[in-house]
Scaffold this motif. Structure first.
Motif, PDB file in Angstrom:
ATOM      1  N   VAL A 194     -14.468 -11.699   6.290  1.00 21.96           N
ATOM      2  CA  VAL A 194     -14.672 -10.962   4.970  1.00 21.96           C
ATOM      3  C   VAL A 194     -15.500  -9.574   5.768  1.00 21.96           C
ATOM      4  O   VAL A 194     -16.303  -9.608   6.358  1.00 21.96           O
ATOM      5  N   THR A 195     -14.824  -8.245   5.300  1.00 22.97           N
ATOM      6  CA  THR A 195     -15.174  -7.271   5.955  1.00 22.97           C
ATOM      7  C   THR A 195     -15.469  -6.152   4.741  1.00 22.97           C
ATOM      8  O   THR A 195     -14.675  -6.137   3.857  1.00 22.97           O
ATOM      9  N   MET A 196     -16.658  -5.488   4.902  1.00 27.79           N
ATOM     10  CA  MET A 196     -17.021  -4.638   3.644  1.00 27.79           C
ATOM     11  C   MET A 196     -16.338  -3.356   3.350  1.00 27.79           C
ATOM     12  O   MET A 196     -16.879  -2.240   3.485  1.00 27.79           O
ATOM     13  N   ILE A 228       6.161  -0.820   2.595  1.00 24.96           N
ATOM     14  CA  ILE A 228       6.982  -1.598   3.825  1.00 24.96           C
ATOM     15  C   ILE A 228       7.686  -2.668   3.529  1.00 24.96           C
ATOM     16  O   ILE A 228       8.126  -3.415   4.544  1.00 24.96           O
ATOM     17  N   THR A 229       7.870  -3.050   2.232  1.00 28.48           N
ATOM     18  CA  THR A 229       8.791  -4.109   1.886  1.00 28.48           C
ATOM     19  C   THR A 229      10.481  -3.483   1.705  1.00 28.48           C
ATOM     20  O   THR A 229      11.346  -4.393   1.502  1.00 28.48           O
ATOM     21  N   SER A 230      10.401  -1.980   2.122  1.00 25.89           N
ATOM     22  CA  SER A 230      11.856  -1.618   2.102  1.00 25.89           C
ATOM     23  C   SER A 230      12.365  -1.411   3.593  1.00 25.89           C
ATOM     24  O   SER A 230      11.890  -0.674   4.379  1.00 25.89           O
ATOM     25  N   ASN A 237       0.293  -3.845  11.892  1.00 24.27           N
ATOM     26  CA  ASN A 237       0.758  -4.182  10.640  1.00 24.27           C
ATOM     27  C   ASN A 237      -0.545  -4.641   9.713  1.00 24.27           C
ATOM     28  O   ASN A 237      -0.771  -5.817   9.643  1.00 24.27           O
ATOM     29  N   ASN A 238      -0.954  -3.622   8.877  1.00 22.54           N
ATOM     30  CA  ASN A 238      -2.126  -3.768   8.484  1.00 22.54           C
ATOM     31  C   ASN A 238      -2.222  -3.870   6.790  1.00 22.54           C
ATOM     32  O   ASN A 238      -2.929  -4.373   6.184  1.00 22.54           O
ATOM     33  N   ALA A 239      -1.148  -3.105   6.179  1.00 21.55           N
ATOM     34  CA  ALA A 239      -0.835  -3.064   4.961  1.00 21.55           C
ATOM     35  C   ALA A 239      -0.780  -4.255   4.251  1.00 21.55           C
ATOM     36  O   ALA A 239       0.109  -5.455   4.795  1.00 21.55           O
ATOM     37  N   ALA A 240      -1.496  -4.793   3.066  1.00 25.99           N
ATOM     38  CA  ALA A 240      -1.323  -6.020   2.485  1.00 25.99           C
ATOM     39  C   ALA A 240      -1.840  -6.014   1.077  1.00 25.99           C
ATOM     40  O   ALA A 240      -2.220  -4.789   0.684  1.00 25.99           O
ATOM     41  N   LEU A 241      -1.348  -6.733   0.288  1.00 31.53           N
ATOM     42  CA  LEU A 241      -1.826  -7.027  -1.095  1.00 31.53           C
ATOM     43  C   LEU A 241      -3.077  -7.605  -0.991  1.00 31.53           C
ATOM     44  O   LEU A 241      -3.404  -8.617  -0.759  1.00 31.53           O
ATOM     45  N   TYR A 242      -4.386  -6.773  -1.059  1.00 33.03           N
ATOM     46  CA  TYR A 242      -5.793  -7.338  -0.760  1.00 33.03           C
ATOM     47  C   TYR A 242      -6.533  -6.730  -2.056  1.00 33.03           C
ATOM     48  O   TYR A 242      -6.898  -7.684  -2.830  1.00 33.03           O
ATOM     49  N   TYR A 243      -6.625  -5.413  -1.835  1.00 31.61           N
ATOM     50  CA  TYR A 243      -7.543  -4.708  -3.185  1.00 31.61           C
ATOM     51  C   TYR A 243      -6.791  -5.021  -4.467  1.00 31.61           C
ATOM     52  O   TYR A 243      -7.714  -5.167  -5.435  1.00 31.61           O
ATOM     53  N   ASP A 244      -5.456  -4.829  -4.488  1.00 32.58           N
ATOM     54  CA  ASP A 244      -4.814  -4.987  -5.794  1.00 32.58           C
ATOM     55  C   ASP A 244      -4.430  -6.457  -6.030  1.00 32.58           C
ATOM     56  O   ASP A 244      -3.719  -6.816  -7.215  1.00 32.58           O
TER      57      ASP A 244
HETATM   58  N1  LIG Z   1     -11.703  -6.696   3.804  1.00 34.84           N
HETATM   59  C1  LIG Z   1     -11.571  -7.873   4.220  1.00 34.84           C
HETATM   60  O1  LIG Z   1     -12.556  -8.534   3.932  1.00 34.84           O
HETATM   61  C2  LIG Z   1     -10.274  -8.431   4.774  1.00 34.84           C
HETATM   62  C3  LIG Z   1     -10.543  -9.480   5.704  1.00 34.84           C
HETATM   63  C4  LIG Z   1      -9.646 -10.076   6.317  1.00 34.84           C
HETATM   64  C5  LIG Z   1      -8.434  -9.587   6.543  1.00 34.84           C
HETATM   65  N2  LIG Z   1      -8.203  -8.382   5.899  1.00 34.84           N
HETATM   66  C6  LIG Z   1      -6.859  -7.619   5.873  1.00 34.84           C
HETATM   67  O2  LIG Z   1      -6.947  -6.302   6.529  1.00 34.84           O
HETATM   68  C7  LIG Z   1      -6.072  -5.503   6.099  1.00 34.84           C
HETATM   69  C8  LIG Z   1      -6.867  -4.388   5.390  1.00 34.84           C
HETATM   70  O3  LIG Z   1      -7.774  -4.663   4.504  1.00 34.84           O
HETATM   71  P1  LIG Z   1      -8.508  -3.642   3.475  1.00 34.84           P
HETATM   72  O4  LIG Z   1      -9.773  -4.435   3.037  1.00 34.84           O
HETATM   73  O5  LIG Z   1      -8.765  -2.440   4.080  1.00 34.84           O
HETATM   74  O6  LIG Z   1      -7.546  -3.625   2.123  1.00 34.84           O
HETATM   75  P2  LIG Z   1      -7.242  -2.457   1.460  1.00 34.84           P
HETATM   76  O7  LIG Z   1      -6.580  -3.012   0.134  1.00 34.84           O
HETATM   77  O8  LIG Z   1      -8.141  -1.614   0.994  1.00 34.84           O
HETATM   78  O9  LIG Z   1      -5.976  -1.727   2.121  1.00 34.84           O
HETATM   79  C9  LIG Z   1      -4.667  -2.145   1.940  1.00 34.84           C
HETATM   80  C10 LIG Z   1      -3.579  -0.775   2.187  1.00 34.84           C
HETATM   81  O10 LIG Z   1      -2.292  -1.294   2.063  1.00 34.84           O
HETATM   82  C11 LIG Z   1      -1.518  -0.334   1.384  1.00 34.84           C
HETATM   83  N3  LIG Z   1      -0.232  -1.039   0.959  1.00 34.84           N
HETATM   84  C12 LIG Z   1      -0.451  -2.401  -0.005  1.00 34.84           C
HETATM   85  N4  LIG Z   1       0.833  -2.611  -0.309  1.00 34.84           N
HETATM   86  C13 LIG Z   1       1.955  -1.795   0.479  1.00 34.84           C
HETATM   87  C14 LIG Z   1       3.163  -1.640   0.645  1.00 34.84           C
HETATM   88  N5  LIG Z   1       4.002  -2.244   0.034  1.00 34.84           N
HETATM   89  N6  LIG Z   1       3.591  -0.760   1.510  1.00 34.84           N
HETATM   90  C15 LIG Z   1       2.484   0.379   1.978  1.00 34.84           C
HETATM   91  N7  LIG Z   1       1.196   0.169   2.000  1.00 34.84           N
HETATM   92  C16 LIG Z   1       0.841  -0.664   0.965  1.00 34.84           C
HETATM   93  C17 LIG Z   1      -2.545  -0.200   0.141  1.00 34.84           C
HETATM   94  O11 LIG Z   1      -2.061   0.913  -0.515  1.00 34.84           O
HETATM   95  C18 LIG Z   1      -3.890  -0.071   0.862  1.00 34.84           C
HETATM   96  O12 LIG Z   1      -3.968   1.161   1.150  1.00 34.84           O
HETATM   97  C19 LIG Z   1      -5.290  -6.207   5.120  1.00 34.84           C
HETATM   98  O13 LIG Z   1      -4.171  -6.779   5.678  1.00 34.84           O
HETATM   99  C20 LIG Z   1      -6.184  -7.275   4.524  1.00 34.84           C
HETATM  100  O14 LIG Z   1      -5.697  -8.554   4.169  1.00 34.84           O
HETATM  101  C21 LIG Z   1      -9.046  -7.791   4.940  1.00 34.84           C
END
Ligand SMILES: NC(=O)c1ccc[n+]([C@@H]2O[C@H](COP(=O)([O-])OP(=O)(O)OC[C@H]3O[C@@H](n4cnc5c(N)ncnc54)[C@H](O)[C@@H]3O)[C@@H](O)[C@H]2O)c1
Length: 262
Positions: free
Chosen positions: A199-201, A68-70, A93-100
């Protein structure tokens, strides 16, 4: 549910970060509600798995490997979704650096990386779909923020604590951007809103958030609950469909009431 019957029947949705966790839950729910879904992620095999799950249940889905940054890849994504699914009604717009995320990393390069993906990446995706939505004179962009955007009721962190602050900074930027994008987009018939989940499980949360913190959050919720990924999908359906047709620029907090106490 048959594809012509749900609240999103006939709509086409791009869901970034759809390969796992909350993104996967959005994909499955949107398909159940009748939308055709483009599952977008860097995790290619997992994204294909989600698309397969949808088609096996009688829905319509494609999987696309996109960073998504490209700007190039997201432009190609918009083109391909329009070509294969016919239009673009919704972008989540859900993708984010969270897990990593590595919250112990205090470097400026880590701060840049988080902002690049969680804030600029989301803007890049919105810009990629915008011309198609403008041509249709309709569209709903749903930005995923977080309650991490709101300052914690804790002692102040060190000024340079970038690792822990970077994520919240990116998500508060998302809320600002949602307001600003909605101003311009309204005249083109496009709505822009955000969801700020608590926070979501998800699998990611189970890996990176310690159990004592989860218990603390439960105690802080008047409902005594933490969220599961499915608890967020109804809000996304609402923001995607005509029920919210005059709503734009808003951020909906869905967190079992924890932030009431913040
Ligand atoms: N889980 C929580 O507690 C929580 C709470 C508040 C907000 N959020 C937000 O909800 C969303 C989903 O959270 P999650 O827990 O499912 O996280 P997750 O880390 O499991 O999923 C994020 C996904 O984004 C993808 N991603 C990361 N960088 C990318 C890139 N550059 N291009 C394309 N894809 C990319 C990853 O591969 C991953 O599949 C995120 O935006 C997160 O910040 C999560």
């Amino acid at each position: 549910m048959a594809a012509d019957q749900g609240r999103l029947a006939g709509k086409v949705a791009i869901i970034t970060g759809g390969a796992q966790g909350i993104g996967r839950a959005y994909c499955l729910r949107f398909a159940q509600e009748g939308a055709a879904v483009a599952v977008v992620d860097l995790r290619d095999d997992q994204a294909k798995g989600v698309a397969r799950e949808i088609t096996q249940q009688g829905g319509r889905a494609i999987a696309l490997r996109v960073d998504i940054t490209s700007e190039e890849q997201t432009a190609e994504m918009a083109k391909q979704v329009k070509a294969e699914l016919g239009r673009i009604d919704v972008l989540i717009n859900n993708a984010a650096l969270y897990y990593d995320q590595d919250i112990m990393d205090q470097s400026i390069s880590y701060l840049r990386k988080v902002l690049e993906i969680n804030l600029i990446g989301q803007l890049i995706c919105a810009r990629a779909v915008y011309p198609i939505m403008r041509e249709q004179r309709s569209g709903s962009i749903i930005n995923i923020a977080s309650t991490a955007a709101y300052p914690l009721p804790l002692p102040p962190m060190p000024f340079d604590n970038f690792g822990t602050n970077a994520y919240g900074l990116s998500k508060s930027g998302m809320i600002y951007l949602t307001k600003m994008m909605s101003r311009q987009a309204g005249q083109d018939g496009i709505r822009v809103n955000a969801i700020a989940p608590g926070v979501t499980m998800s699998e990611a949360t189970k890996k990176i958030v310690p159990d004592f913190a989860i218990q603390g959050l439960k105690a802080g919720s008047p409902m005594g609950m933490t969220l599961e990924p499915d608890d967020l999908t109804g809000t996304a359906v609402y923001l995607a469909c005509e029920d919210s047709r005059l709503m734009t620029g808003q951020t909906l907090v869905v967190d079992a009431g924890v932030w009431l106490n913040g």
